[in-house]
Design a protein around this motif. Structure first.
Motif, PDB file in Angstrom:
ATOM      1  N   VAL A 154       0.823  -1.213   0.000  1.00  0.00           N
ATOM      2  CA  VAL A 154       0.000   0.000   0.000  1.00  0.00           C
ATOM      3  C   VAL A 154       0.859   1.266   0.000  1.00  0.00           C
ATOM      4  O   VAL A 154       0.581   2.200  -0.757  1.00  0.00           O
ATOM      5  N   PRO A 155       1.920   1.354   0.826  1.00  0.00           N
ATOM      6  CA  PRO A 155       2.761   2.553   0.761  1.00  0.00           C
ATOM      7  C   PRO A 155       3.386   2.773  -0.614  1.00  0.00           C
ATOM      8  O   PRO A 155       3.509   3.911  -1.077  1.00  0.00           O
ATOM      9  N   LEU A 156       3.785   1.683  -1.276  1.00  0.00           N
ATOM     10  CA  LEU A 156       4.386   1.843  -2.599  1.00  0.00           C
ATOM     11  C   LEU A 156       3.368   2.347  -3.608  1.00  0.00           C
ATOM     12  O   LEU A 156       3.674   3.225  -4.428  1.00  0.00           O
ATOM     13  N   VAL A 157       2.149   1.819  -3.558  1.00  0.00           N
ATOM     14  CA  VAL A 157       1.102   2.280  -4.483  1.00  0.00           C
ATOM     15  C   VAL A 157       0.829   3.763  -4.274  1.00  0.00           C
ATOM     16  O   VAL A 157       0.724   4.533  -5.231  1.00  0.00           O
ATOM     17  N   ARG A 158       0.728   4.178  -3.024  1.00  0.00           N
ATOM     18  CA  ARG A 158       0.496   5.591  -2.729  1.00  0.00           C
ATOM     19  C   ARG A 158       1.631   6.453  -3.253  1.00  0.00           C
ATOM     20  O   ARG A 158       1.402   7.517  -3.855  1.00  0.00           O
ATOM     21  N   THR A 159       2.869   6.026  -3.078  1.00  0.00           N
ATOM     22  CA  THR A 159       4.018   6.796  -3.544  1.00  0.00           C
ATOM     23  C   THR A 159       4.066   6.848  -5.063  1.00  0.00           C
ATOM     24  O   THR A 159       4.447   7.869  -5.653  1.00  0.00           O
ATOM     25  N   LEU A 160       3.681   5.776  -5.705  1.00  0.00           N
ATOM     26  CA  LEU A 160       3.704   5.696  -7.163  1.00  0.00           C
ATOM     27  C   LEU A 160       2.841   6.772  -7.806  1.00  0.00           C
ATOM     28  O   LEU A 160       3.120   7.218  -8.927  1.00  0.00           O
ATOM     29  N   LEU A 161       1.795   7.218  -7.110  1.00  0.00           N
ATOM     30  CA  LEU A 161       0.813   8.122  -7.704  1.00  0.00           C
ATOM     31  C   LEU A 161       1.173   9.595  -7.576  1.00  0.00           C
ATOM     32  O   LEU A 161       0.332  10.455  -7.851  1.00  0.00           O
ATOM     33  N   TRP A 162       2.376   9.897  -7.159  1.00  0.00           N
ATOM     34  CA  TRP A 162       2.902  11.269  -7.255  1.00  0.00           C
ATOM     35  C   TRP A 162       4.237  11.143  -7.956  1.00  0.00           C
ATOM     36  O   TRP A 162       5.187  10.613  -7.418  1.00  0.00           O
ATOM     37  N   TRP A 163       4.324  11.658  -9.178  1.00  0.00           N
ATOM     38  CA  TRP A 163       5.477  11.380 -10.030  1.00  0.00           C
ATOM     39  C   TRP A 163       6.789  11.749  -9.352  1.00  0.00           C
ATOM     40  O   TRP A 163       7.730  10.959  -9.312  1.00  0.00           O
ATOM     41  N   GLY A 164       6.872  12.953  -8.808  1.00  0.00           N
ATOM     42  CA  GLY A 164       8.109  13.398  -8.188  1.00  0.00           C
ATOM     43  C   GLY A 164       8.491  12.541  -6.993  1.00  0.00           C
ATOM     44  O   GLY A 164       9.654  12.177  -6.814  1.00  0.00           O
ATOM     45  N   ALA A 165       7.510  12.204  -6.145  1.00  0.00           N
ATOM     46  CA  ALA A 165       7.779  11.360  -4.987  1.00  0.00           C
ATOM     47  C   ALA A 165       8.196   9.962  -5.426  1.00  0.00           C
ATOM     48  O   ALA A 165       9.065   9.340  -4.806  1.00  0.00           O
ATOM     49  N   ALA A 166       7.575   9.459  -6.493  1.00  0.00           N
ATOM     50  CA  ALA A 166       7.922   8.124  -6.979  1.00  0.00           C
ATOM     51  C   ALA A 166       9.378   8.069  -7.418  1.00  0.00           C
ATOM     52  O   ALA A 166      10.118   7.144  -7.067  1.00  0.00           O
ATOM     53  N   VAL A 167       9.810   9.052  -8.187  1.00  0.00           N
ATOM     54  CA  VAL A 167      11.196   9.072  -8.646  1.00  0.00           C
ATOM     55  C   VAL A 167      12.145   9.238  -7.460  1.00  0.00           C
ATOM     56  O   VAL A 167      13.171   8.553  -7.351  1.00  0.00           O
ATOM     57  N   HIS A 168      11.798  10.150  -6.556  1.00  0.00           N
ATOM     58  CA  HIS A 168      12.665  10.473  -5.428  1.00  0.00           C
ATOM     59  C   HIS A 168      12.761   9.321  -4.429  1.00  0.00           C
ATOM     60  O   HIS A 168      13.857   8.953  -3.985  1.00  0.00           O
ATOM     61  N   VAL A 169      11.632   8.738  -4.078  1.00  0.00           N
ATOM     62  CA  VAL A 169      11.606   7.680  -3.064  1.00  0.00           C
ATOM     63  C   VAL A 169      11.970   6.325  -3.664  1.00  0.00           C
ATOM     64  O   VAL A 169      12.848   5.617  -3.151  1.00  0.00           O
ATOM     65  N   LEU A 170      11.306   5.955  -4.758  1.00  0.00           N
ATOM     66  CA  LEU A 170      11.545   4.633  -5.330  1.00  0.00           C
ATOM     67  C   LEU A 170      12.919   4.533  -5.974  1.00  0.00           C
ATOM     68  O   LEU A 170      13.522   3.456  -6.007  1.00  0.00           O
TER      69      LEU A 170
END
Length: 658
Positions: A150-166
């Protein structure tokens, strides 16, 4: 889980040897079929991630800021190492640059990058679990469990956060995976991969500093790669060589980060750190272990929290009961968790309410992966308490309870992921941007696009002045080819993303006479073409209004002639001076009219200041008014966000012309 494949921590082990490992008796899949299965699942996962983003997300918040910075700047060392809201993040900035230059303003294509990071994380975990468990179907299942939380799905849905965190997360676990394989095989190329992954992670953000701690715990607490029976001198020499490249990378990074890079952390006090760690367990970590989430408005002890803690406790108890030294894996997990919360404490605790911060799921992506890895480490690396085969001890609770728990987790995670997809913080951006972009692409050109602002729900005000509609949608090359600020056809993007023709309702005309117009730092002459301004940067015309004007969504229409393209910064004087956030382009031409929004709601004087040397900018007509649009069949004025604020007298008046 399978029985032990290594001696307990501290036991003497042979020197690692670079050799082909014989087939593992636990293997369930052939050597040729296993890679095919892994890659097939990875492809499906990547497609699902792209579709998920396209359905429920869009560029959001500071994405618009960084995309415009990428458009307006050149790729350079200085630009890549600019403070990114307190982060040193050259690879994050490079991702924005690459997306903007390659795709313009196409979110559907930009979604490939976060999806690719999820796929790379999945493949990395498959590599790690394959090393520990062999070619088994459970390897793919465990990797999916970690890469679809669930945390990964939530992060995936904000492009900048996805690149930065993932981006950082994937490099951290690639570093750990390659280190484990190097420790077990002795092949130096895997340590090279591990060190390079650490370097890449630190170029995304600072969180990968924690990775060396993961490695230390893995080696000395879990015994991966540790060999006893060495003399103290040799042990010190060997261990120093193990850590030398990692220490060098971290020290160089810290020296640059502390003494060269200008950062702006806002650390909390120790009390805040303790409070947040506690809140993070019950408001973020525990509920998501069972595929649920807690909202900022929810109470402290809801069913998802209790079920999550119960599941974690039960699995931990089973690990300790079935594996000698199982507690080591739990200590490993606890220390990893505390390290993740600690690095957050060194960042931005004081910028928001801790209870709300604890529900931000992007902070739990790493600890979710760590949870899966920790239990795999515990069940695989720690020896069983009995020598009897596992199957003989498997009762109905394990045979039926485990599959039922897995199904329940999948259903719960899917349900929560669906809720997040249709109701996340980027949902408003998804609806607004997609609607406006589709309408503007379909609209015949040329047209002028009014300088309204993105709604605050799409781009919060902290991203001003990078929230203006024309420069954002002009990153779309199809739209940019149609936009002409001097066109007679004028459009506006309303607050809901609809695109509509816009007209003006004049409040006051400013006579272009020596009595009303003056200049400073420049020469002004009055001719048949109007008040003509010539001068250096900063030269300005000051126009006094016949009366004070107040209202929301004010605009100024400037009629002029100019032999060259010019930029002016518009400001106003009333009770307080006010400046437009950005400059206004005045394209060359004769008898041209440009309409611009005013970033003020009351004025008595209008100032047009040259942003570059100017020659013969002749202003012949200036009026102040409000934008008028037909909304739901009613003629209404709109504010700077394109939202209706009141009735207008007319919605079909022609725009002023010279």
């Amino acid at each position: 889980m399978s029985a032990v494949t290594e001696d307990p921590p501290g036991a003497a082990q042979p020197e690692p040897r670079a050799r082909y490992r014989p087939p593992d008796p636990r293997d369930q899949v052939s050597p040729t079929r296993f890679p095919f299965l892994v890659l097939s699942v990875a492809l499906v996962l990547g497609v699902a991630c792209v579709l998920l983003q396209r359905r429920g997300s869009q560029f959001f918040a500071d994405d618009y800021l960084f995309l415009q910075l990428a458009r307006d700047n050149h790729l350079s060392y200085d630009w890549l190492t600019t403070d990114n809201y307190g982060h040193l993040a050259p690879l994050t900035r490079l991702a924005y640059f690459a997306v903007q230059r390659a795709f313009g303003f196409d979110y559907a294509l930009a979604a490939l990058i976060p999806a690719g990071l999820v796929v790379l994380l999945f493949l990395t975990l498959c590599w790690l679990f394959h090393e520990l468990l062999g070619r088994r179907y459970v390897v793919i299942g465990l990797a999916l469990l970690a890469a679809t939380s669930v945390p990964l799905v939530r992060t995936l849905l904000w492009w900048g956060a996805a690149v930065h965190v993932l981006g950082a997360l994937t490099m951290m676990w690639l570093c750990v995976t390659a280190f484990v394989i190097w420790s077990r095989t002795g092949l130096e190329r895997y340590r090279v991969v591990s060190v390079l992954a650490l370097v890449a992670g630190l170029l995304v953000q600072e969180r990968p500093l924690l990775t060396i701690g993961y490695l230390v715990l893995t080696r000395y607490l879990l015994g991966v790669g540790w060999r006893s029976g060495r003399s103290p001198a040799r042990m010190l020499r060997d261990e120093a060589m193990v850590w030398l490249p990692y220490v060098v990378v971290d020290v160089v990074y810290l020296v640059y980060r502390v003494f060269v890079f200008p950062s702006s952390p806002q650390p909390g006090d120790p009390g805040q750190a303790v409070e947040f760690t506690w809140l993070s367990v019950v408001r973020g970590y525990a509920p998501t272990l069972v595929g649920q989430r807690v909202l900022p408005t929810d109470g402290l002890w809801g069913p998802p929290v209790i079920i999550g803690l119960a599941a974690l406790t039960a699995l931990s108890a089973y690990l300790v009961a079935s594996r000698r030294g199982g507690w080591r894996a739990l200590v490993w997990l606890a220390l990893v968790y505390l390290a993740n919360m600690g690095i957050l404490a060194a960042g931005r605790f004081s910028v928001t309410d801790l209870k709300a911060l604890a529900t931000d799921l992007q902070y739990y992506v790493d600890v979710h992966v760590a949870t899966v890895v920790a239990f795999v480490f515990g069940f695989v690396l720690m020896p069983a308490r009995t020598a009897r085969p596992m199957r003989r001890r498997t009762g109905p609770l394990v045979r039926y309870g485990v599959p039922a728990a897995v199904v329940a987790l999948v259903v719960s995670t899917t349900w929560t992921a669906r809720a997040i997809t249709v109701g996340n913080q980027a949902t408003a951006a998804h609806e607004y941007v997609n609607s406006a972009q589709s309408a503007l692409r379909a609209e015949p050109g040329p047209f002028a696009l009014m300088r309204t602002k993105l709604p605050i729900s799409v781009a919060p005000s902290f991203t001003d002045p990078f929230t203006d509609v024309p420069p954002i949608f002009s990153m779309d090359r199809t739209i940019a080819a149609k936009v002409d600020p001097t066109a007679a056809k004028r459009l506006v993007v309303l607050g809901d993303g609809a695109v509509a023709p816009v007209h003006g309702t004049t409040i006051v005309d400013i006579p272009i006479t020596p009595h009303r117009v003056s200049a400073d730092l420049s020469d002004v002459t009055f001719t048949d073409e109007g008040a003509c301004l010539s001068g250096d940067v900063g030269a300005f015309l000051k126009l006094r209004l016949p009366r004070e004007v107040e209202g929301a969504g004010l605009y100024v229409a400037i009629g002029y002639s100019s032999p060259e393209d010019t930029q002016v910064l518009i400001s106003t004087r009333g009770d307080q001076p006010a400046y437009n956030w950005s400059t206004t382009d005045l394209p060359r031409g004769d008898d041209v009219t440009v309409v611009e929004r005013l970033d003020s709601q009351e004025l008595r004087t209008l100032v047009l200041a040259a942003d570059a040397p100017v020659e013969d900018l002749c202003v012949n007509h200036v009026e102040i008014g409000q934008l008028a649009v037909v909304v739901d069949g009613t003629c209404q004025t709109i504010n700077e966000y394109g939202e209706p604020v009141g009735r207008a007298n007319t919605c079909d008046a022609p725009w002023p012309s010279s």
